[in-house]
Design an enzyme around this catalytic site. Structure first.
Site, PDB file in Angstrom:
ATOM      1  N   ALA A  13       0.832  -1.205   0.000  1.00 54.43           N
ATOM      2  CA  ALA A  13       0.000   0.000   0.000  1.00 54.43           C
ATOM      3  C   ALA A  13       0.867   1.256   0.000  1.00 54.43           C
ATOM      4  O   ALA A  13       0.642   2.180  -0.797  1.00 54.43           O
ATOM      5  CB  ALA A  13      -0.923  -0.015   1.224  1.00 54.43           C
ATOM      6  N   CYS A  44       3.569 -12.762  -0.074  1.00 53.94           N
ATOM      7  CA  CYS A  44       2.778 -13.866  -0.629  1.00 53.94           C
ATOM      8  C   CYS A  44       3.680 -14.978  -1.167  1.00 53.94           C
ATOM      9  O   CYS A  44       3.257 -16.131  -1.289  1.00 53.94           O
ATOM     10  CB  CYS A  44       1.891 -13.370  -1.760  1.00 53.94           C
ATOM     11  SG  CYS A  44       1.090 -11.811  -1.400  1.00 53.94           S
ATOM     12  N   ARG A  72      12.616   6.905  -8.940  1.00 51.98           N
ATOM     13  CA  ARG A  72      11.262   7.429  -8.721  1.00 51.98           C
ATOM     14  C   ARG A  72      11.243   8.697  -7.872  1.00 51.98           C
ATOM     15  O   ARG A  72      10.184   9.269  -7.659  1.00 51.98           O
ATOM     16  CB  ARG A  72      10.373   6.356  -8.085  1.00 51.98           C
ATOM     17  CG  ARG A  72      10.294   5.111  -8.949  1.00 51.98           C
ATOM     18  CD  ARG A  72       9.166   4.193  -8.565  1.00 51.98           C
ATOM     19  NE  ARG A  72       9.199   3.010  -9.407  1.00 51.98           N
ATOM     20  CZ  ARG A  72       8.310   2.042  -9.364  1.00 51.98           C
ATOM     21  NH1 ARG A  72       7.313   2.103  -8.500  1.00 51.98           N
ATOM     22  NH2 ARG A  72       8.395   0.999 -10.180  1.00 51.98           N
ATOM     23  N   TYR A 443     -14.338 -20.317 -25.501  1.00 50.57           N
ATOM     24  CA  TYR A 443     -14.358 -21.786 -25.536  1.00 50.57           C
ATOM     25  C   TYR A 443     -13.400 -22.309 -26.596  1.00 50.57           C
ATOM     26  O   TYR A 443     -13.384 -21.834 -27.728  1.00 50.57           O
ATOM     27  CB  TYR A 443     -15.772 -22.308 -25.852  1.00 50.57           C
ATOM     28  CG  TYR A 443     -15.736 -23.736 -26.384  1.00 50.57           C
ATOM     29  CD1 TYR A 443     -15.284 -24.775 -25.572  1.00 50.57           C
ATOM     30  CD2 TYR A 443     -16.075 -24.018 -27.711  1.00 50.57           C
ATOM     31  CE1 TYR A 443     -15.195 -26.073 -26.064  1.00 50.57           C
ATOM     32  CE2 TYR A 443     -15.993 -25.315 -28.207  1.00 50.57           C
ATOM     33  CZ  TYR A 443     -15.550 -26.341 -27.382  1.00 50.57           C
ATOM     34  OH  TYR A 443     -15.450 -27.606 -27.864  1.00 50.57           O
ATOM     35  N   TRP A 451     -20.018 -24.957 -22.655  1.00 50.68           N
ATOM     36  CA  TRP A 451     -20.550 -24.191 -21.520  1.00 50.68           C
ATOM     37  C   TRP A 451     -19.464 -24.188 -20.451  1.00 50.68           C
ATOM     38  O   TRP A 451     -19.202 -25.204 -19.820  1.00 50.68           O
ATOM     39  CB  TRP A 451     -21.826 -24.843 -20.967  1.00 50.68           C
ATOM     40  CG  TRP A 451     -23.013 -24.697 -21.877  1.00 50.68           C
ATOM     41  CD1 TRP A 451     -23.406 -25.550 -22.842  1.00 50.68           C
ATOM     42  CD2 TRP A 451     -23.946 -23.612 -21.883  1.00 50.68           C
ATOM     43  NE1 TRP A 451     -24.530 -25.082 -23.468  1.00 50.68           N
ATOM     44  CE2 TRP A 451     -24.886 -23.887 -22.892  1.00 50.68           C
ATOM     45  CE3 TRP A 451     -24.089 -22.439 -21.141  1.00 50.68           C
ATOM     46  CZ2 TRP A 451     -25.962 -23.041 -23.183  1.00 50.68           C
ATOM     47  CZ3 TRP A 451     -25.150 -21.589 -21.422  1.00 50.68           C
ATOM     48  CH2 TRP A 451     -26.067 -21.890 -22.435  1.00 50.68           C
TER      49      TRP A 451
HETATM   50  C1  LIG Z   1       2.803 -15.824   4.035  1.00 49.39           C
HETATM   51  C2  LIG Z   1       1.864 -14.877   3.365  1.00 49.39           C
HETATM   52  C3  LIG Z   1       1.249 -15.242   2.178  1.00 49.39           C
HETATM   53  C4  LIG Z   1       0.366 -14.359   1.552  1.00 49.39           C
HETATM   54  N1  LIG Z   1      -0.225 -14.759   0.378  1.00 49.39           N
HETATM   55  C5  LIG Z   1      -1.082 -13.905  -0.236  1.00 49.39           C
HETATM   56  C6  LIG Z   1      -1.678 -14.272  -1.476  1.00 49.39           C
HETATM   57  O1  LIG Z   1      -1.418 -15.361  -2.012  1.00 49.39           O
HETATM   58  N2  LIG Z   1      -2.546 -13.399  -2.056  1.00 49.39           N
HETATM   59  C7  LIG Z   1      -2.836 -12.178  -1.488  1.00 49.39           C
HETATM   60  O2  LIG Z   1      -3.616 -11.414  -2.069  1.00 49.39           O
HETATM   61  N3  LIG Z   1      -2.262 -11.799  -0.320  1.00 49.39           N
HETATM   62  C8  LIG Z   1      -1.399 -12.629   0.318  1.00 49.39           C
HETATM   63  N4  LIG Z   1      -0.801 -12.233   1.489  1.00 49.39           N
HETATM   64  C9  LIG Z   1      -1.178 -10.934   2.079  1.00 49.39           C
HETATM   65  C10 LIG Z   1      -0.389  -9.779   1.475  1.00 49.39           C
HETATM   66  O3  LIG Z   1       0.969 -10.031   1.642  1.00 49.39           O
HETATM   67  C11 LIG Z   1      -0.809  -8.487   2.183  1.00 49.39           C
HETATM   68  O4  LIG Z   1      -2.181  -8.278   1.943  1.00 49.39           O
HETATM   69  C12 LIG Z   1      -0.030  -7.276   1.703  1.00 49.39           C
HETATM   70  O5  LIG Z   1       1.342  -7.420   1.925  1.00 49.39           O
HETATM   71  C13 LIG Z   1      -0.523  -6.022   2.454  1.00 49.39           C
HETATM   72  O6  LIG Z   1       0.275  -4.935   2.149  1.00 49.39           O
HETATM   73  P1  LIG Z   1       0.360  -3.703   3.145  1.00 49.39           P
HETATM   74  O7  LIG Z   1       1.231  -2.689   2.478  1.00 49.39           O
HETATM   75  O8  LIG Z   1      -0.994  -3.286   3.558  1.00 49.39           O
HETATM   76  O9  LIG Z   1       1.022  -4.271   4.481  1.00 49.39           O
HETATM   77  P2  LIG Z   1       2.396  -5.013   4.770  1.00 49.39           P
HETATM   78  O10 LIG Z   1       2.838  -5.811   3.619  1.00 49.39           O
HETATM   79  O11 LIG Z   1       2.225  -5.704   6.076  1.00 49.39           O
HETATM   80  O12 LIG Z   1       3.415  -3.808   4.955  1.00 49.39           O
HETATM   81  C14 LIG Z   1       3.319  -2.904   6.019  1.00 49.39           C
HETATM   82  C15 LIG Z   1       4.701  -2.346   6.273  1.00 49.39           C
HETATM   83  O13 LIG Z   1       4.594  -1.329   7.263  1.00 49.39           O
HETATM   84  C16 LIG Z   1       5.738  -1.387   8.095  1.00 49.39           C
HETATM   85  N5  LIG Z   1       5.374  -0.706   9.347  1.00 49.39           N
HETATM   86  C17 LIG Z   1       4.428  -1.075  10.235  1.00 49.39           C
HETATM   87  N6  LIG Z   1       4.351  -0.193  11.242  1.00 49.39           N
HETATM   88  C18 LIG Z   1       5.285   0.759  10.992  1.00 49.39           C
HETATM   89  C19 LIG Z   1       5.696   1.944  11.682  1.00 49.39           C
HETATM   90  N7  LIG Z   1       5.118   2.331  12.812  1.00 49.39           N
HETATM   91  N8  LIG Z   1       6.684   2.695  11.140  1.00 49.39           N
HETATM   92  C20 LIG Z   1       7.284   2.326   9.962  1.00 49.39           C
HETATM   93  N9  LIG Z   1       6.937   1.200   9.279  1.00 49.39           N
HETATM   94  C21 LIG Z   1       5.943   0.446   9.787  1.00 49.39           C
HETATM   95  C22 LIG Z   1       6.006  -2.865   8.226  1.00 49.39           C
HETATM   96  O14 LIG Z   1       7.345  -3.125   8.593  1.00 49.39           O
HETATM   97  C23 LIG Z   1       5.676  -3.374   6.833  1.00 49.39           C
HETATM   98  O15 LIG Z   1       6.812  -3.434   6.001  1.00 49.39           O
HETATM   99  C24 LIG Z   1       0.101 -13.092   2.130  1.00 49.39           C
HETATM  100  C25 LIG Z   1       0.737 -12.710   3.327  1.00 49.39           C
HETATM  101  C26 LIG Z   1       1.615 -13.597   3.938  1.00 49.39           C
HETATM  102  C27 LIG Z   1       2.291 -13.180   5.217  1.00 49.39           C
END
Ligand SMILES: Cc1cc2nc3c(=O)[nH]c(=O)nc-3n(C[C@H](O)[C@H](O)[C@H](O)COP(=O)(O)OP(=O)(O)OC[C@H]3O[C@@H](n4cnc5c(N)ncnc54)[C@H](O)[C@@H]3O)c2cc1C
Length: 466
Positions: A13, A44, A72, A443, A451
């Site tokens: 995000a 993931c 960037r 198909y 179907w």
């Molecule tokens: C093992 C595993 C398998 C997955 N498989 C799938 C899949 O197959 N398909 C799918 O759609 N999703 C999957 N996911 C979920 C997917 O990885 C997450 O939905 C996605 O990474 C979310 O992104 P995000 O940026 O919201 O959060 P995150 O990836 O959790 O990133 C948040 C970041 O914020 C940082 N942070 C937190 N608090 C602070 C702070 N106070 N100050 C500075 N930095 C901070 C953290 O260190 C982290 O790097 C999987 C997740 C895991 C763990």
């Protein structure tokens, strides 16, 4: 001078937002604080890294820190943790390698993600007990398996474990998608795998029908399933030696705890940002919180479910990337909704593909005000005469009153994980079963029957809803 846009969290995000913002507003500043070393990484892929299908942690990174900074123009600071938000002063407190400082912001994006839930079980602190949510944890697990792994973030537990004999068995606590993917990874590494699930079936969001097919397949693959079995604790002296469940202790050399994730909301909550009923940060359609200068996106935030129309929390990667990108655009001056979700997800379970979208659970559909009915059909992935096809089982739920499709799950050896997307698209456009059954889908014998399985399921559902 306008203060920069500040982003907390440098993964899906956060980096999507920063990249889009900088592209659309190149003259403005964006600062990203990430408390770890890794940014823009694909968590993931971690199960496949443990399995060995992905060689290095670096392979999981989409864009490197250097590329973010040099190509960037993003002011990215890794190893910087944001510890407080002062909404009145519009500043954040940051703890970095050179100490603490304040950073002012014009707008702030909280993209702090989620963390693995650590249940209050006895023995969680023993060496050889892991959760899997960070790159470091992935490296630690590979190291504990005795696989050569340069780890950047090793915990002591893994270092301790590295001196021990190679593990021969593992107990996985939790039959969600991470538990299932890791069962395959550990089995590939030659371990005996015990999987414990406290509910009667695994893969809750995928429904009982799909889960039953997956469970048969897991057993065929040699996975020891302990369903309807609550784990009481993890036994061992220093290191894990058994999983205690019911009357029995099941001996294991490693434990993986995968019982879900919790949104990282503390930072926002302490600053008076409101949470929704799901426990994640409440946002409007632009990802804005109750403070007009504070946005939230990804695993820490709610999103609106297109079928129920209600806020929901389904922490998945596309939701995070999409919301981040939309917020980046909004902050650059082009207000862009973050988009609704329908909870579309897919999992590989050894040779099976399992997928789901929308509402599958009749009870949940009733709570959302629908009058649900469902059908389960079994059809083929290819034309009946074309070699190599296999069965696809689809469960589809609809609303008797409106005829609308509410959701579906699918399981099969091929053509499942992406076929679910047709149903997801139907949910976003509120199609009836009749409308879905009359879509013009592709198909050719090697790819589907005339179907398509989705059309057949919708046809049968239409009959049931009438
Ligand atoms: C093992 C595993 C398998 C997955 N498989 C799938 C899949 O197959 N398909 C799918 O759609 N999703 C999957 N996911 C979920 C997917 O990885 C997450 O939905 C996605 O990474 C979310 O992104 P995000 O940026 O919201 O959060 P995150 O990836 O959790 O990133 C948040 C970041 O914020 C940082 N942070 C937190 N608090 C602070 C702070 N106070 N100050 C500075 N930095 C901070 C953290 O260190 C982290 O790097 C999987 C997740 C895991 C763990």
């Amino acid at each position: 001078m306008t203060a920069p846009v500040v982003v907390v969290g440098g993964d899906a995000a956060g980096m999507s937002a920063a990249s889009k913002f900088k592209r659309d507003a190149p003259d403005r500043e964006v600062v990203v604080f990430e408390r770890g070393e890794w940014v823009s990484y694909g968590a993931c892929g971690l199960p496949y890294y443990v399995k060995g299908a992905v060689e290095t942690l670096e392979d999981l990174v989409s864009v490197t820190p250097e590329e973010f900074v040099e190509e960037r123009g993003i002011d990215l600071r890794t190893n910087h943790e944001v510890t407080a938000i002062d909404r009145g002063a519009r500043t954040v407190t940051v703890d970095g390698p050179d100490g603490e400082f304040e950073q002012s912001y014009s707008d702030l994006l909280v993209a702090t993600g989620a963390r693995a839930v650590e249940p209050p079980l006895d023995g969680m602190d023993k060496a050889g007990v892991f959760t899997l949510h960070s790159m470091g944890a992935g490296a630690d697990i590979r190291q504990a398996l005795g696989v050569e792994t340069p780890s950047v973030d090793s915990r002591e537990a893994a270092a301790d474990y590295a001196d021990a004999e190679s593990p021969e068995s593992v107990g996985i606590i939790g039959g969600g998608y991470v538990g299932i993917e890791m069962a395959e990874a550990f089995a590939e590494r030659g371990l005996d795998v015990h999987l414990f699930e406290m509910l009667p079936h695994t893969l809750q969001p995928f429904g009982a029908e799909a889960a039953a097919t997956v469970e048969d397949h897991l057993r065929e693959q040699g996975i020891d399933l302990h369903l309807d079995t609550a784990v009481d604790g993890i036994r061992g002296d220093e290191r894990v030696s058994a999983i205690a469940a019911g009357d029995a202790d099941v001996p294991v050399d490693l434990a993986l705890v995968g019982v879900g994730v919790a949104p990282n909301t503390e930072l926002a909550e302490e600053a008076g940002i409101e949470l929704g009923d799901t426990g994640a940060i409440a946002t409007d359609e632009y990802g804005r919180t109750n403070d007009e200068h504070v946005y939230a996106a990804g695993d820490c935030a709610e999103a609106t479910h297109a079928v129920t129309g209600e806020p929901d929390h389904v922490p998945l990667a596309l939701t995070a990337n999409r919301a981040g990108r939309a917020i980046g655009r909004t902050l650059a001056g082009d207000p862009t909704p973050v988009g609704e979700i329908v909870g579309t997800a897919a999992v590989k379970a050894f040779d099976l593909e399992v997928a789901r979208t929308g509402l599958i659970d009749a009870e949940r559909a009733r709570e959302a005000g629908f009058d649900p009915a469902s059908v389960t059909i079994t059809t083929r992935s290819r034309a009946h005469y074309y070699p190599g096809g296999s069965e696809i089982e689809i469960t589809m739920l609809g609303d008797r009153e409106s005829g609308r499709v509410l959701g579906a799950s699918m399981v099969g050896r091929e053509g499942v994980a992406k076929r679910i997307d047709t149903v997801a698209a139907a949910l976003h456009t509120e199609m009836t079963a009749h409308q879905l059954s009359y879509l013009d889908l592709a198909y050719a014998p090697p790819f589907s029957p005339v179907w398509d399985p989705v059309l057949t399921a919708a046809k049968v559902l239409e009959g049931k809803l009438e």
